[in-house]
Write a protein that holds these residues in place. Sequence first.
Motif, PDB file in Angstrom:
ATOM      1  N   VAL A 179       0.845  -1.200   0.000  1.00 53.27           N
ATOM      2  CA  VAL A 179       0.000   0.000   0.000  1.00 53.27           C
ATOM      3  C   VAL A 179       0.880   1.249   0.000  1.00 53.27           C
ATOM      4  O   VAL A 179       0.668   2.183  -0.782  1.00 53.27           O
ATOM      5  CB  VAL A 179      -0.944   0.005   1.222  1.00 53.27           C
ATOM      6  N   GLY A 180       1.893   1.271   0.868  1.00 59.37           N
ATOM      7  CA  GLY A 180       2.802   2.413   0.916  1.00 59.37           C
ATOM      8  C   GLY A 180       3.575   2.581  -0.376  1.00 59.37           C
ATOM      9  O   GLY A 180       3.778   3.714  -0.850  1.00 59.37           O
ATOM     10  N   ARG A 181       4.002   1.480  -0.949  1.00 63.01           N
ATOM     11  CA  ARG A 181       4.753   1.560  -2.216  1.00 63.01           C
ATOM     12  C   ARG A 181       3.888   2.164  -3.321  1.00 63.01           C
ATOM     13  O   ARG A 181       4.358   3.009  -4.097  1.00 63.01           O
ATOM     14  CB  ARG A 181       5.221   0.163  -2.611  1.00 63.01           C
ATOM     15  N   ARG A 182       2.611   1.764  -3.370  1.00 74.27           N
ATOM     16  CA  ARG A 182       1.716   2.326  -4.377  1.00 74.27           C
ATOM     17  C   ARG A 182       1.474   3.823  -4.138  1.00 74.27           C
ATOM     18  O   ARG A 182       1.407   4.617  -5.062  1.00 74.27           O
ATOM     19  CB  ARG A 182       0.376   1.569  -4.376  1.00 74.27           C
ATOM     20  N   ILE A 183       1.367   4.206  -2.865  1.00 71.39           N
ATOM     21  CA  ILE A 183       1.217   5.628  -2.532  1.00 71.39           C
ATOM     22  C   ILE A 183       2.454   6.405  -2.995  1.00 71.39           C
ATOM     23  O   ILE A 183       2.349   7.494  -3.562  1.00 71.39           O
ATOM     24  CB  ILE A 183       1.006   5.816  -1.022  1.00 71.39           C
ATOM     25  N   GLY A 184       3.633   5.838  -2.737  1.00 76.12           N
ATOM     26  CA  GLY A 184       4.865   6.495  -3.156  1.00 76.12           C
ATOM     27  C   GLY A 184       4.946   6.660  -4.661  1.00 76.12           C
ATOM     28  O   GLY A 184       5.364   7.715  -5.164  1.00 76.12           O
ATOM     29  N   MET A 185       4.544   5.651  -5.404  1.00 81.93           N
ATOM     30  CA  MET A 185       4.565   5.734  -6.866  1.00 81.93           C
ATOM     31  C   MET A 185       3.612   6.810  -7.359  1.00 81.93           C
ATOM     32  O   MET A 185       3.924   7.559  -8.293  1.00 81.93           O
ATOM     33  CB  MET A 185       4.205   4.370  -7.454  1.00 81.93           C
ATOM     34  N   LEU A 186       2.418   6.914  -6.723  1.00 81.19           N
ATOM     35  CA  LEU A 186       1.463   7.954  -7.103  1.00 81.19           C
ATOM     36  C   LEU A 186       2.017   9.335  -6.770  1.00 81.19           C
ATOM     37  O   LEU A 186       1.880  10.282  -7.555  1.00 81.19           O
ATOM     38  CB  LEU A 186       0.134   7.736  -6.380  1.00 81.19           C
ATOM     39  N   SER A 187       2.641   9.465  -5.607  1.00 81.45           N
ATOM     40  CA  SER A 187       3.185  10.756  -5.182  1.00 81.45           C
ATOM     41  C   SER A 187       4.261  11.245  -6.137  1.00 81.45           C
ATOM     42  O   SER A 187       4.382  12.448  -6.400  1.00 81.45           O
ATOM     43  CB  SER A 187       3.762  10.658  -3.771  1.00 81.45           C
ATOM     44  N   GLY A 188       5.056  10.328  -6.659  1.00 79.76           N
ATOM     45  CA  GLY A 188       6.168  10.705  -7.514  1.00 79.76           C
ATOM     46  C   GLY A 188       5.829  10.796  -8.984  1.00 79.76           C
ATOM     47  O   GLY A 188       6.711  11.051  -9.809  1.00 79.76           O
ATOM     48  N   SER A 189       4.558  10.593  -9.330  1.00 79.71           N
ATOM     49  CA  SER A 189       4.191  10.558 -10.749  1.00 79.71           C
ATOM     50  C   SER A 189       3.928  11.938 -11.339  1.00 79.71           C
ATOM     51  O   SER A 189       3.681  12.061 -12.537  1.00 79.71           O
ATOM     52  CB  SER A 189       2.937   9.689 -10.936  1.00 79.71           C
ATOM     53  N   THR A 190       3.972  12.987 -10.512  1.00 84.71           N
ATOM     54  CA  THR A 190       3.584  14.314 -10.996  1.00 84.71           C
ATOM     55  C   THR A 190       4.747  15.124 -11.552  1.00 84.71           C
ATOM     56  O   THR A 190       4.539  16.206 -12.072  1.00 84.71           O
ATOM     57  CB  THR A 190       2.935  15.111  -9.850  1.00 84.71           C
ATOM     58  N   GLY A 191       5.942  14.646 -11.434  1.00 80.12           N
ATOM     59  CA  GLY A 191       7.081  15.409 -11.945  1.00 80.12           C
ATOM     60  C   GLY A 191       8.298  15.237 -11.066  1.00 80.12           C
ATOM     61  O   GLY A 191       8.354  14.343 -10.225  1.00 80.12           O
ATOM     62  N   GLY A 192       9.286  16.101 -11.255  1.00 82.67           N
ATOM     63  CA  GLY A 192      10.555  15.925 -10.564  1.00 82.67           C
ATOM     64  C   GLY A 192      10.727  16.748  -9.316  1.00 82.67           C
ATOM     65  O   GLY A 192      11.814  16.763  -8.734  1.00 82.67           O
ATOM     66  N   ALA A 193       9.693  17.472  -8.888  1.00 79.01           N
ATOM     67  CA  ALA A 193       9.827  18.323  -7.704  1.00 79.01           C
ATOM     68  C   ALA A 193      10.023  17.480  -6.452  1.00 79.01           C
ATOM     69  O   ALA A 193       9.454  16.386  -6.330  1.00 79.01           O
ATOM     70  CB  ALA A 193       8.581  19.198  -7.557  1.00 79.01           C
ATOM     71  N   PRO A 194      10.823  17.950  -5.505  1.00 79.12           N
ATOM     72  CA  PRO A 194      10.974  17.219  -4.233  1.00 79.12           C
ATOM     73  C   PRO A 194       9.623  17.064  -3.537  1.00 79.12           C
ATOM     74  O   PRO A 194       8.782  17.963  -3.579  1.00 79.12           O
ATOM     75  CB  PRO A 194      11.912  18.118  -3.430  1.00 79.12           C
TER      76      PRO A 194
END
Length: 323
Positions: free
Chosen positions: A153-168
């Motif tokens: 579940v956390g891994r999927r959340i992380g992938m979604l969080s990082g899908s919007t671009g390269g911003a920290p």
Amino acid sequence: MFYTLTVKHFLRAGIICFSVLSLGTFLGSLSLVRDLYLRSSPGSAAPINYHFSLYLPDNRNSFFAGIVEGAERAAGELNVAISLHSIDPAKNELEMAPYTAVDGVIVCPYLEDALARRQLDRLGQKQIPVVIINHNIPNDQPWPFIGTNNFDVGRRIGMLSGSTGGAPIRLAMVYSDKAPGIYGERELVEMGIAAALGGRLAAPIMGFRTNLNPLDAEELLYRLFRSNPDINTIVFTDSNDTIAAAQTLVDMNLVGRVQVIGFGADPGIEENIRKGVIASSIVINGERIGYEAVRSLTALRRTGYTAASIDTGVTIIDGSSLK
């Protein structure tokens, strides 16, 4: 002297109230067992194979409603009776479970692990089969578990969080008493997020927690953005909190500036995803959890064996999946 007598009266009244509540629960279970016996008599059309008890938090959002729906569907297929009970410690229903003569118990624990383990051990001492759902309880001899892998579940959340671009990513997790399973395994969730995002996490994950009040998420967001205005990603673990937060973001004019990942597939969440207020939502299939729990408990009762764990997985809904 007056103080001593008053304390004694309060203690005596408390003991009497506890006894009445416990007796009421016990008699209600006996009545249910009697009804099941009558339904299983030779004159009835379809004898009941087993009577199982399902213990859930009192929170009846769509996720827990799905668990009940799935359990009832499996019960109908297997000709099993299901009675629904509260796991709230104040109601003493799980405490009384070992004395109800049921054929098996399904428990969604949200208590402290040590307390939940003690109650589950008491069921085992009475030779009552147990399946736990949604939140695993570590034990030397694990109980069968039906639910999700919260690291995934956390891994999927992380992938979604990082899908919007390269911003920290500056991420806040909002756990909830309304979704106790995820809060109980929050370390696994955050490990999964960190594994997926790696160096893109600009700061440690900030953890917050809402209570059972449906307005608590709204108040939390106002406090959060006053003290941490640089947060750009917020993850909710309860559907009610997700909906409340969506309206708050609109009111605060933060839509588009803060990425929101919600929880659940309620119509209000789907509508906010279509509007772009919420980026996406994690969906755990409560109906499948309830369905597999009854099937596993039936197998455990019949044969003494069942799968040690069934991962029911997660799905994602976003703008593309709702078109």
